[in-house]
Structure formats: C-alpha cells, structure tokens
Design a protein around this motif. Structure first.
Motif, PDB file in Angstrom:
ATOM      1  N   TYR A  36     -19.891 -46.391 -19.199  1.00  0.00           N
ATOM      2  CA  TYR A  36     -20.472 -45.916 -17.953  1.00  0.00           C
ATOM      3  C   TYR A  36     -19.336 -45.470 -17.048  1.00  0.00           C
ATOM      4  O   TYR A  36     -18.182 -45.854 -17.230  1.00  0.00           O
ATOM      5  N   TYR A  87     -16.136 -47.677 -17.159  1.00  0.00           N
ATOM      6  CA  TYR A  87     -16.368 -49.024 -17.675  1.00  0.00           C
ATOM      7  C   TYR A  87     -16.717 -48.976 -19.162  1.00  0.00           C
ATOM      8  O   TYR A  87     -17.633 -48.255 -19.571  1.00  0.00           O
ATOM      9  N   ARG A  91     -22.533 -54.593 -25.102  1.00  0.00           N
ATOM     10  CA  ARG A  91     -23.836 -55.126 -24.711  1.00  0.00           C
ATOM     11  C   ARG A  91     -24.041 -56.498 -25.305  1.00  0.00           C
ATOM     12  O   ARG A  91     -23.798 -56.711 -26.488  1.00  0.00           O
ATOM     13  N   LYS A  98     -28.623 -57.230 -21.417  1.00  0.00           N
ATOM     14  CA  LYS A  98     -27.665 -57.426 -20.324  1.00  0.00           C
ATOM     15  C   LYS A  98     -26.336 -56.743 -20.615  1.00  0.00           C
ATOM     16  O   LYS A  98     -25.871 -56.707 -21.745  1.00  0.00           O
ATOM     17  N   LEU A  99     -25.740 -56.209 -19.569  1.00  0.00           N
ATOM     18  CA  LEU A  99     -24.409 -55.611 -19.650  1.00  0.00           C
ATOM     19  C   LEU A  99     -23.453 -56.463 -18.825  1.00  0.00           C
ATOM     20  O   LEU A  99     -23.781 -56.852 -17.712  1.00  0.00           O
ATOM     21  N   ILE A 100     -22.279 -56.748 -19.349  1.00  0.00           N
ATOM     22  CA  ILE A 100     -21.245 -57.463 -18.620  1.00  0.00           C
ATOM     23  C   ILE A 100     -20.152 -56.470 -18.262  1.00  0.00           C
ATOM     24  O   ILE A 100     -19.450 -55.966 -19.138  1.00  0.00           O
ATOM     25  N   PHE A 101     -20.017 -56.195 -16.962  1.00  0.00           N
ATOM     26  CA  PHE A 101     -19.032 -55.226 -16.494  1.00  0.00           C
ATOM     27  C   PHE A 101     -17.695 -55.899 -16.257  1.00  0.00           C
ATOM     28  O   PHE A 101     -17.630 -56.972 -15.678  1.00  0.00           O
ATOM     29  N   GLY A 102     -16.601 -55.248 -16.701  1.00  0.00           N
ATOM     30  CA  GLY A 102     -15.265 -55.659 -16.314  1.00  0.00           C
ATOM     31  C   GLY A 102     -14.845 -54.867 -15.085  1.00  0.00           C
ATOM     32  O   GLY A 102     -15.705 -54.402 -14.318  1.00  0.00           O
ATOM     33  N   GLN A 103     -13.537 -54.694 -14.913  1.00  0.00           N
ATOM     34  CA  GLN A 103     -13.050 -53.961 -13.748  1.00  0.00           C
ATOM     35  C   GLN A 103     -12.832 -52.484 -14.035  1.00  0.00           C
ATOM     36  O   GLN A 103     -12.598 -51.712 -13.117  1.00  0.00           O
TER      37      GLN A 103
END
Lengths: 111, 115
Positions: A36, A87, A91, A98-103
C-alpha cells in the motif's frame, strides 16, 4: 504473524524505476504480501499483492523471491506524484483479513 | 462511487467528552476495520468486524467501542476522550470469502484532536 522490514527512506529520480525492497523472512506458506502507499496522510491506497509468483498491474510490479523471504515493489517510471510512504505488509493468516502496518519506506521522487 | 465514507473529517474534543466517528461503505463488503495513525507512525488496528453483529479487538482497543448493526456501517465510539487519543482515524473495508484475498479500501480519515 510475519513481520516486515523496510528501509526508512529512499530517493528516486523522476522517470526512473523505483525499486522498494522488503524483508519478510518469517512469512508462512499461505500468507500474502501486500503493498500500500499513503500520500500526504490520505487514506492508504492499495497497490498490488502476491503469494508466490511475480505480479504486475497498471501501477507496479511485485517481485517475490523463490524462498518468499523478501520482495521488491517496482514503480517502472516514477513521477513526482509517486512521492509517498510505501508499506509492505504480510496479511495475517486466518480469516480475519487483518493487516499489520509497519513504518514503511518514504519514497521521495526528485525532478 | 462513494467507496468508504468517513465523517466528520476534522473534530476537536475536550478531555472527557464523547463522540462517535462514522464510517459507511457502499461496496457490500463484509469486513470492516478501524485504524489509528499517530504522527510519523504506521497504522494500528483498533477494532474489526467480519460481518453484521460480529466485532473483535485489534492491537489498540482500549478507550474505544464499536458496533456493527448493518453491513454498511461501522461506527467507532470514544466514551471519555483523552489526549492520548489525538490521532488520525481511518476506516477500511474489504470482501472476504473463503480464501479470497481482496484488498482493503480506506476512507480519507478523521483528524481528531483532544485538548
């Protein structure tokens, strides 16, 4: 849940290809890699996703290594409007989506 | 094509006040999500819902409540606003069926300040 590692920032010259790397060494066999981007704190915009094979769409290409431990997002001809935070997300396995976003990686496209 | 619509776009609250952030989608998506994003950070999942009447906690649920009475709407409630809840809130939705991996679509966000 698989974690991802991305460089915090990258520069790219306008018109050149932008290659954004991502490491996801703990990825499971059924987990997809999503990319993304977020421009000027707008809502994240979906770019592309893949499981094993390389993928291409109108925005970008996704290259996933054979061992699936890393991937590269390629913007073939970067423009100034591609300046954004990118990003790389694995998944979460299971049926929650759910998606886990980093920086993410801040890509600066320069004229 | 409205997609995911969030209201309001901006809001300033006083400590202790309550409010509801609205999220609606018109894509008939079964899954919906709420995220928050603090300055310079990635998004963190607050709550999510896999269908009407079903909700579950994400990474940072404390201080928030949600409900999902219809497929289209997924409001986020702050009961006692605290300065730590100053953030940008994003709602997202996606379609999931079995092994389908459809991407999440995001709204434009609600910028919330607690003073």
């Amino acid at each position: 849940d698989a974690k991802t590692t991305q460089p915090p920032s990258m520069d790219c010259a306008e018109g050149r290809a932008a290659n954004l790397p991502c490491n996801h060494s703990t990825i499971s066999g059924n987990e997809y890699v999503y990319w993304y981007r977020q421009i000027h704190s707008q809502g994240p915009q979906y770019i592309i996703h893949g499981l094993k094979n390389n993928e291409t769409n109108e925005m970008a290409s996704l290259i996933i290594t054979e061992d699936r431990k890393s991937s590269t997002l390629i913007l073939p001809h970067a423009t100034l409007r591609d300046t954004a935070v990118y990003y790389c997300i694995v998944r979460v396995s299971g049926n929650t989506g759910k998606l886990i976003f980093g920086q993410g990686t801040t890509l600066q496209v320069k004229p | 094509n409205a997609g995911v619509t969030q209201t309001p776009k901006f809001r300033i609250l006083k400590i202790g006040q309550s409010m509801t952030l609205q999220c609606a989608q018109d894509m008939n998506h079964n899954y919906m999500y709420w995220y928050r994003q603090d300055p310079g950070m990635g998004l963190k999942l607050i709550y999510y819902s896999v269908g009407a009447g079903i909700t579950d906690k994400g990474e940072v649920p404390n201080g928030y409540n949600v409900s999902r009475s219809t497929t289209e709407d997924f409001p986020l409630r702050l009961e006692l606003a605290a300065p730590s809840q100053t953030s940008v809130y994003f709602c997202a939705s996606s379609y999931f069926a079995g092994s389908s991996n459809q991407p999440q679509h995001f709204g434009d966000g609600t910028r919330l300040s607690i003073l």
